[in-house]
Design a protein around this motif. Structure first.
Motif, PDB file in Angstrom:
ATOM      1  N   GLU A 289       1.980   1.826  -3.616  1.00 16.43           N
ATOM      2  CA  GLU A 289       0.900   2.210  -4.531  1.00 16.43           C
ATOM      3  C   GLU A 289       0.583   3.704  -4.457  1.00 16.43           C
ATOM      4  O   GLU A 289      -0.049   4.241  -5.369  1.00 16.43           O
ATOM      5  CB  GLU A 289      -0.346   1.390  -4.217  1.00 16.43           C
ATOM      6  N   GLN A 290       1.049   4.383  -3.411  1.00 24.29           N
ATOM      7  CA  GLN A 290       0.859   5.830  -3.332  1.00 24.29           C
ATOM      8  C   GLN A 290       1.722   6.570  -4.354  1.00 24.29           C
ATOM      9  O   GLN A 290       1.407   7.700  -4.733  1.00 24.29           O
ATOM     10  CB  GLN A 290       1.219   6.342  -1.932  1.00 24.29           C
TER      11      GLN A 290
ATOM     12  N   ALA B 107       0.830  -1.211   0.000  1.00 21.74           N
ATOM     13  CA  ALA B 107       0.000   0.000   0.000  1.00 21.74           C
ATOM     14  C   ALA B 107       0.864   1.261   0.000  1.00 21.74           C
ATOM     15  O   ALA B 107       0.479   2.279  -0.590  1.00 21.74           O
ATOM     16  CB  ALA B 107      -0.931  -0.005   1.208  1.00 21.74           C
TER      17      ALA B 107
END
Length: 309
Positions: A83-84, A80
């Motif tokens: 994915e930023q 996560a």
């Protein structure tokens, strides 16, 4: 921990561990962050990808005790985070972040990085090019180590304030302790040491003359040759303003704790910065006075100087 700071690569993760930091805390504690996104399962299995990972770690080792903190995100556990910023399919990839915001790379950076994947010198060049107008290899460093009288004296001539200590070349622990203490003072803001931003190198002649001397430097003299020509003695730390010793304190770096060195350097740097800023104002005033030429007085018709009579 000291060993993590020496490696200069922190594991960035939401998982709790002794050597981990969340991305939010890592940004909070460090203004400049060089961040790697990789997958642990791929390490060593793909030459191109491994070269990028190895190059990142090699560059970060060179950046130990500098202004740049390095962090690594393992996408196996913290996808996560990646994915930023990136498409996970493009990993491994690294980004440079200032105050929590990624710095946009230019095409020339991408081209050079892709031309030499994982090359340490290319990675360091691209970081310097994005962060500062200073092209020198030590531009991102906080402490400079010198081994001779000439390099040491060049620092005394080039900086308003020089905070200097001494250590034996083969005493790696003492050298690391001094550099760690200087880094702590700069990154905490106790001793402001700003980078010249990209583009700042193009100055007018007047601005260049005004900024002839930089504000502050930390220097570690290695061996007796570096101390020759100055009145600094081994086993002491001192502050020099415009090349003249302002103050000194006894401090043997060997076996000293970082907290002790931090306090000694802070005690020198505080008054040193005040004296350096006063010296800069005097120099600026003197330069301004020298630039203003008195206007010639006009003689009135029919008058004579007493000397002409």
């Amino acid at each position: 921990p000291m060993d993590v700071r020496q490696r200069n690569v922190v594991r960035v993760s939401r998982l709790p561990c002794d050597e981990c930091a969340t991305l939010e805390n890592f940004y909070k504690e460090n203004s400049l962050v060089f961040l790697l996104f990789y997958e642990r399962a791929l390490v060593g299995k793909h030459h191109y990808k491994q070269s990028i990972i190895s190059g990142f770690h090699a560059a970060c080792e060179d950046l130990q005790w500098s202004r740049v903190a390095c962090g690594a995100v393992d996408m196996v556990e913290d996808k996560a985070y990646a994915e930023q910023y990136i498409d996970p399919k493009t990993a491994p990839a690294h980004i440079l972040v200032r105050d929590g915001t990624p710095i946009q790379m230019q095409k020339r950076h991408i081209d050079k990085l892709m031309d030499k994947p994982g090359d340490k010198e290319t990675i360091l060049w691209h970081l310097r090019d994005l962060l500062t107008s200073d092209p020198s290899p030590g531009a991102l460093s906080i402490t400079t180590e010198v081994s001779g009288a000439d390099p040491f004296n060049r620092f005394l001539r080039s900086y308003r304030l020089v905070v200097v200590g001494s250590a034996d070349r083969d005493d790696q622990d003492a050298r690391s302790t001094f550099r760690a203490a200087a880094q702590r003072l700069v990154l905490s803001g106790d001793v402001p040491m700003a980078l010249e931003p990209p583009g700042a190198g193009k100055k007018s002649k007047a601005a260049a003359a005004k900024d002839k001397k930089k504000r502050v430097a930390f220097v570690l003299a290695l061996g007796g040759k570096a101390l020759s020509g100055s009145n600094l003695t081994k086993g002491k730390v001192a502050a020099f303003v415009d090349g003249k010793k302002l103050d000194e304190r006894p401090l043997v770096l060997k076996d000293s704790k970082e907290t002790v060195v931090v306090e000694a350097l802070r005690a020198l740097a505080g008054p040193g910065l005040v004296a350096a800023d006063e010296a800069a104002k005097r120099a600026e005033a003197a330069a301004a006075e020298g630039r203003v030429k008195p206007k010639p007085t006009k003689k009135k018709k029919g008058t004579h100087n007493p000397e002409e009579m």
